[in-house]
Write a protein that holds these residues in place. Structure first.
Motif, PDB file in Angstrom:
ATOM      1  N   ARG A   1      34.478 -24.755  48.674  1.00 28.42           N
ATOM      2  CA  ARG A   1      34.264 -26.195  48.658  1.00 28.42           C
ATOM      3  C   ARG A   1      34.648 -26.819  47.322  1.00 28.42           C
ATOM      4  O   ARG A   1      35.306 -27.849  47.280  1.00 28.42           O
ATOM      5  N   ILE A   2      34.208 -26.203  46.237  1.00 24.23           N
ATOM      6  CA  ILE A   2      34.469 -26.776  44.915  1.00 24.23           C
ATOM      7  C   ILE A   2      35.960 -26.732  44.603  1.00 24.23           C
ATOM      8  O   ILE A   2      36.525 -27.719  44.140  1.00 24.23           O
TER       9      ILE A   2
ATOM     10  N   ASP B   1      26.534 -29.339  39.266  1.00 23.41           N
ATOM     11  CA  ASP B   1      26.304 -30.590  39.993  1.00 23.41           C
ATOM     12  C   ASP B   1      26.429 -30.392  41.498  1.00 23.41           C
ATOM     13  O   ASP B   1      25.674 -30.979  42.273  1.00 23.41           O
ATOM     14  N   TYR B   2      27.373 -29.569  41.906  1.00 25.93           N
ATOM     15  CA  TYR B   2      27.584 -29.341  43.338  1.00 25.93           C
ATOM     16  C   TYR B   2      26.470 -28.479  43.942  1.00 25.93           C
ATOM     17  O   TYR B   2      25.874 -28.840  44.956  1.00 25.93           O
ATOM     18  N   VAL B   3      26.187 -27.344  43.316  1.00 27.56           N
ATOM     19  CA  VAL B   3      25.268 -26.381  43.949  1.00 27.56           C
ATOM     20  C   VAL B   3      23.806 -26.800  43.871  1.00 27.56           C
ATOM     21  O   VAL B   3      23.010 -26.340  44.677  1.00 27.56           O
ATOM     22  N   THR B   4      23.448 -27.663  42.932  1.00 31.87           N
ATOM     23  CA  THR B   4      22.044 -28.066  42.846  1.00 31.87           C
ATOM     24  C   THR B   4      21.692 -29.183  43.811  1.00 31.87           C
ATOM     25  O   THR B   4      20.525 -29.558  43.924  1.00 31.87           O
ATOM     26  N   ASP B   5      22.674 -29.699  44.532  1.00 29.67           N
ATOM     27  CA  ASP B   5      22.404 -30.670  45.587  1.00 29.67           C
ATOM     28  C   ASP B   5      21.821 -29.893  46.762  1.00 29.67           C
ATOM     29  O   ASP B   5      22.482 -28.996  47.311  1.00 29.67           O
ATOM     30  N   PRO B   6      20.587 -30.194  47.182  1.00 27.28           N
ATOM     31  CA  PRO B   6      19.979 -29.415  48.260  1.00 27.28           C
ATOM     32  C   PRO B   6      20.756 -29.454  49.567  1.00 27.28           C
ATOM     33  O   PRO B   6      20.706 -28.512  50.351  1.00 27.28           O
ATOM     34  N   VAL B   7      21.516 -30.521  49.799  1.00 27.45           N
ATOM     35  CA  VAL B   7      22.340 -30.599  51.012  1.00 27.45           C
ATOM     36  C   VAL B   7      23.431 -29.530  50.954  1.00 27.45           C
ATOM     37  O   VAL B   7      23.683 -28.830  51.941  1.00 27.45           O
TER      38      VAL B   7
END
Length: 177
Positions: free
Chosen positions: A161-162, A20-26
């Motif tokens: 970050r995670i 969920d975190y890494v697939t956010d393009p931001v």
């Protein structure tokens, strides 16, 4: 003629949380701000899925590239395989070199957390021009080492970050009168 590398790291989080975190393009763009200039998926929710295409503007070994890719295979939240073509403008854009590229992102649960890996490849043409480009990339630009550094920097960012957000207690809000 391939140039390949792989970086991996263990993150104290579930594959779902990492995905969920890494697939956010931001977040992907923020993972390497000196070399990532934006990522966009062609999906309504701007998230990857099998068959989706994407565009990423980035630098690899000091060379600007406009990468147009496609997710060939996704096994959510464990594997994402992407392929694409990176367009490298050379000589101030007088010539554009096209290099097929790709990668496999894996999230594997272990006793210590989730091992995230990103194996990447570049396929230089099997001709004289390709041999020259590969030679320049691997020697003059130190491209193989920089390819690893580029990929590893992303993974280290995600881990930091995670893990910092997974274990932090919620911040209390001051809801006074």
């Amino acid at each position: 003629m391939y140039v390949t590398d792989k970086a991996e790291i263990v993150i104290d989080a579930s594959p779902e949380e990492i995905w969920d975190y890494v697939t956010d393009p931001v977040h992907w763009t923020a993972s390497n701000p000196e070399e990532h200039y934006g990522l966009e998926y062609d999906t309504p929710d701007n998230r990857p899925r099998e068959g989706a295409t994407f565009q990423q503007r980035e630098e690899v070994a000091g060379m600007y590239a406009d990468l147009h890719g496609r997710f060939q295979y996704i096994d959510h939240p464990h594997v994402a395989v992407w392929t694409g073509t990176a367009y490298y403008p050379v000589l101030r854009g007088l010539v554009t070199v096209r290099i097929p590229e790709g990668g496999t992102i894996r999230l594997e649960e272990t006793e210590d957390g989730t091992r995230m890996s990103h194996a990447v490849w570049m396929d230089f043409p099997n001709n004289r021009r390709g041999q020259l480009l590969k030679q320049l990339f691997t020697t003059v630009l130190d491209g193989k080492a920089k390819l690893y550094d580029h990929t590893n920097k992303e993974l280290v960012f995600f881990k930091e970050r995670i893990e910092s957000t997974v274990h932090e207690p919620p911040i209390p809000t001051d809801e006074g009168p």
